[in-house]
Design a protein around this motif. Structure first.
Motif, PDB file in Angstrom:
ATOM      1  N   GLU A 152      -1.193   2.670   3.912  1.00 18.74           N
ATOM      2  CA  GLU A 152      -0.735   3.721   3.001  1.00 18.74           C
ATOM      3  C   GLU A 152       0.779   3.668   2.825  1.00 18.74           C
ATOM      4  O   GLU A 152       1.292   3.898   1.729  1.00 18.74           O
TER       5      GLU A 152
ATOM      6  N   ILE B 123     -13.911   4.904   8.724  1.00 17.03           N
ATOM      7  CA  ILE B 123     -13.477   6.047   9.532  1.00 17.03           C
ATOM      8  C   ILE B 123     -14.473   7.189   9.417  1.00 17.03           C
ATOM      9  O   ILE B 123     -14.844   7.822  10.418  1.00 17.03           O
ATOM     10  N   ASP B 124     -14.937   7.457   8.207  1.00 17.87           N
ATOM     11  CA  ASP B 124     -15.932   8.518   8.016  1.00 17.87           C
ATOM     12  C   ASP B 124     -17.212   8.202   8.782  1.00 17.87           C
ATOM     13  O   ASP B 124     -17.822   9.091   9.391  1.00 17.87           O
TER      14      ASP B 124
ATOM     15  N   ARG C 144      -5.074   2.206   8.516  1.00 18.53           N
ATOM     16  CA  ARG C 144      -5.021   2.901   7.232  1.00 18.53           C
ATOM     17  C   ARG C 144      -3.643   3.503   6.989  1.00 18.53           C
ATOM     18  O   ARG C 144      -3.093   3.417   5.877  1.00 18.53           O
TER      19      ARG C 144
ATOM     20  N   SER D 258     -11.273   3.978   4.916  1.00 20.83           N
ATOM     21  CA  SER D 258     -11.668   5.389   4.879  1.00 20.83           C
ATOM     22  C   SER D 258     -13.172   5.533   5.060  1.00 20.83           C
ATOM     23  O   SER D 258     -13.645   6.443   5.759  1.00 20.83           O
ATOM     24  N   GLU D 259     -13.945   4.628   4.457  1.00 18.71           N
ATOM     25  CA  GLU D 259     -15.398   4.664   4.633  1.00 18.71           C
ATOM     26  C   GLU D 259     -15.776   4.384   6.087  1.00 18.71           C
ATOM     27  O   GLU D 259     -16.665   5.046   6.646  1.00 18.71           O
TER      28      GLU D 259
ATOM     29  N   GLU E   2      -7.623   4.237  12.001  1.00 19.31           N
ATOM     30  CA  GLU E   2      -6.699   5.221  11.438  1.00 19.31           C
ATOM     31  C   GLU E   2      -5.279   4.671  11.402  1.00 19.31           C
ATOM     32  O   GLU E   2      -4.528   4.924  10.450  1.00 19.31           O
TER      33      GLU E   2
ATOM     34  N   VAL F  16      -7.679   0.329   1.806  1.00 20.50           N
ATOM     35  CA  VAL F  16      -7.582   1.727   2.226  1.00 20.50           C
ATOM     36  C   VAL F  16      -8.917   2.433   2.010  1.00 20.50           C
ATOM     37  O   VAL F  16      -9.378   3.198   2.870  1.00 20.50           O
ATOM     38  N   ARG F  17      -9.565   2.191   0.867  1.00 20.53           N
ATOM     39  CA  ARG F  17     -10.876   2.803   0.610  1.00 20.53           C
ATOM     40  C   ARG F  17     -11.905   2.318   1.626  1.00 20.53           C
ATOM     41  O   ARG F  17     -12.720   3.101   2.130  1.00 20.53           O
TER      42      ARG F  17
END
Length: 214
Positions: free
Chosen positions: A139, A182-183, A135, A179-180, A132, A175-176
């Motif tokens: 960002e 992190i999910d 990311r 995010s994957e 996080e 970033v993508r």
């Protein structure tokens, strides 16, 4: 130099977790871990090993009999090219401390890749914190690229804009990807309420005044 030495310390301790390594093999694995743009020389590696030896985090276990014995030693390495380095108990504790309490520096460019390489030895909460944080940092960088492109769109040269666009696309991809990850981390760490059959029996209620008078 301070950041580079910290990254190298973490990488060396992490690679020695599984087994001892001699200087040649350790350098080869470090170059693979750190990437081609941070090629590591013996002149950088051995001062780090000397520092770790002085701290008591590694020790010299003796001469190796692997690929190093068949490979000419680097002039900078000297006889130490055949020494096998192993972690001490204090070195294992040091490594766990580094991966368990990384701090904000863990999501910077210099350190993120190395911390990520040892995620299998990092607890879930710390992994999520690093992902996080990384990311969030990217960002911020992405917004900087966008603002820069907006300001210079009319006066910048074509190749300058192409370079900025390339940087923006690279940040977008990472970033993508983050995010994957992190999910996935959040999904794997979700706690579910236990089934009724798994619940412990509730304690019997304490007897009230009516019950005692009977």
């Amino acid at each position: 130099m301070g950041r580079r030495s910290d990254v190298l310390e973490l990488a060396v301790l992490g690679l020695l977790q599984e087994s001892g390594l001699h200087g040649y093999e350790l350098r080869k694995r470090l170059n693979a871990l750190l990437g081609p743009f941070r090629a590591l020389s013996y002149g950088t590696l051995y001062p780090c090993l000397k520092s770790l030896l002085a701290a008591g985090w590694i020790h010299e276990a003796g001469a190796g009999n692997g690929a190093d014995t068949a490979t000419p030693a680097s002039p900078l390495a000297g006889r130490r090219a055949k020494i096998v380095y192993e972690l001490t108990a204090e070195g294992k504790e040091r490594f766990q401390s580094l991966v368990s309490h990384p701090g904000p520096a863990a999501w910077e460019d210099e350190r993120f890749d190395v911390h990520f390489a040892f995620f299998a030895r990092t607890d879930a909460g710390t992994r999520l914190q690093i992902l996080e944080g990384r990311r969030s940092r990217l960002e911020e960088r992405r917004e900087g690229y966008r603002q820069s492109m907006h300001r210079s769109r009319e006066r910048a040269e074509q190749y300058t804009l192409e370079l900025q666009r390339h940087g923006l696309e690279s940040v977008d991809r990472e970033v993508r990807w983050l995010s994957e990850l992190i999910d996935t981390e959040r999904a794997s760490n979700m706690t579910h309420p236990p089934h009724d059959g798994d619940r412990p029996p509730l304690p019997a209620p304490a007897p009230g005044p009516d019950h005692e008078s009977r």
